[in-house]
Design a protein around this motif. Structure first.
Motif, PDB file in Angstrom:
ATOM      1  N   ASP A  53       0.798  -1.116  -0.510  1.00 16.56           N
ATOM      2  CA  ASP A  53      -0.378  -0.539  -0.288  1.00 16.56           C
ATOM      3  C   ASP A  53       1.095   1.252   0.091  1.00 16.56           C
ATOM      4  N   GLY A  54       2.272   1.369  -0.570  1.00 18.43           N
ATOM      5  CA  GLY A  54       3.164   2.252  -0.888  1.00 18.43           C
ATOM      6  C   GLY A  54       3.584   2.970   0.574  1.00 18.43           C
ATOM      7  N   LYS A  55       4.345   1.882   1.393  1.00 20.09           N
ATOM      8  CA  LYS A  55       4.506   2.073   2.324  1.00 20.09           C
ATOM      9  C   LYS A  55       5.543   1.064   2.550  1.00 20.09           C
ATOM     10  N   ASP A  56       7.278   0.718   2.805  1.00 18.85           N
ATOM     11  CA  ASP A  56       8.079  -0.118   3.307  1.00 18.85           C
ATOM     12  C   ASP A  56       7.621  -0.703   4.438  1.00 18.85           C
ATOM     13  N   LYS A  57       7.892  -2.622   3.947  1.00 20.80           N
ATOM     14  CA  LYS A  57       7.687  -3.899   4.797  1.00 20.80           C
ATOM     15  C   LYS A  57       8.674  -3.844   5.407  1.00 20.80           C
ATOM     16  N   PHE A  58       9.868  -4.291   6.378  1.00 20.94           N
ATOM     17  CA  PHE A  58      10.887  -5.027   6.667  1.00 20.94           C
ATOM     18  C   PHE A  58      10.453  -6.626   7.264  1.00 20.94           C
ATOM     19  N   ILE A  59      10.106  -7.657   6.331  1.00 22.23           N
ATOM     20  CA  ILE A  59      10.112  -9.225   6.466  1.00 22.23           C
ATOM     21  C   ILE A  59      12.156  -9.609   6.902  1.00 22.23           C
ATOM     22  N   PRO A  60      11.936  -9.758   7.862  1.00 18.67           N
ATOM     23  CA  PRO A  60      13.130 -11.078   8.320  1.00 18.67           C
ATOM     24  C   PRO A  60      12.741 -12.531   7.961  1.00 18.67           C
ATOM     25  N   PHE A  61      14.469 -12.435   7.236  1.00 21.18           N
ATOM     26  CA  PHE A  61      14.412 -13.977   7.015  1.00 21.18           C
ATOM     27  C   PHE A  61      13.380 -14.935   7.484  1.00 21.18           C
ATOM     28  N   HIS A  62      13.814 -14.828   9.172  1.00 20.36           N
ATOM     29  CA  HIS A  62      13.859 -15.860   9.961  1.00 20.36           C
ATOM     30  C   HIS A  62      12.238 -16.205  10.191  1.00 20.36           C
ATOM     31  N   ARG A  63      11.424 -14.907   9.795  1.00 19.18           N
ATOM     32  CA  ARG A  63      10.117 -15.458   9.520  1.00 19.18           C
ATOM     33  C   ARG A  63       9.484 -15.766   8.424  1.00 19.18           C
ATOM     34  N   ILE A  64       9.945 -16.042   7.194  1.00 24.20           N
ATOM     35  CA  ILE A  64       9.602 -16.343   6.109  1.00 24.20           C
ATOM     36  C   ILE A  64       9.366 -18.192   6.617  1.00 24.20           C
ATOM     37  N   THR A  65       8.048 -18.903   5.747  1.00 27.37           N
ATOM     38  CA  THR A  65       7.776 -19.849   5.776  1.00 27.37           C
ATOM     39  C   THR A  65       7.619 -21.169   4.865  1.00 27.37           C
ATOM     40  N   GLU A  66       7.433 -20.130   3.592  1.00 26.49           N
ATOM     41  CA  GLU A  66       7.402 -20.660   2.567  1.00 26.49           C
ATOM     42  C   GLU A  66       7.615 -20.199   1.103  1.00 26.49           C
ATOM     43  N   ILE A  67       7.992 -20.400   0.111  1.00 28.22           N
ATOM     44  CA  ILE A  67       8.435 -20.084  -0.190  1.00 28.22           C
ATOM     45  C   ILE A  67       7.736 -21.043  -1.908  1.00 28.22           C
TER      46      ILE A  67
END
Length: 87
Positions: A53-67
């Motif tokens: 929605d036009g804003k930056d959001k940081f996602i740490p690698f350790h919170r990624i569950t599936e790609i």
């Protein structure tokens, strides 16, 4: 994982729209959210910065569950202890 996301960001041959990344997000009901490769703005040492929605959001690698990539092929699964970043 960092190298994979760098490739997503810079490789013109990758279909960024077919990349789906599920991650733990405490701000959503069910605590899981998802973003596509098209939303990635930057890759840092510890995670990715996406645009929501036009804003930056940081996602740490350790919170990624599936790609998943193209037709739902699993590239990474934290629960299944599986990774195959050769896409």
């Amino acid at each position: 994982m960092r190298n994979f996301f760098q490739r997503v960001l810079w490789d013109k041959n990758m279909d960024k729209g077919s990349l789906r990344v599920k991650f733990i997000s405490r701000g959503v009901s069910g605590e899981l959210d998802e973003f596509t490769g098209e939303q990635i703005r930057e890759v840092t040492r510890d995670g990715v910065v996406i645009v929501v929605d036009g804003k930056d959001k940081f996602i740490p690698f350790h919170r990624i569950t599936e790609i998943t990539y193209k037709n739902g092929k699993i590239v990474f699964s934290k629960q299944g202890a599986f990774y195959d970043f050769k896409v």
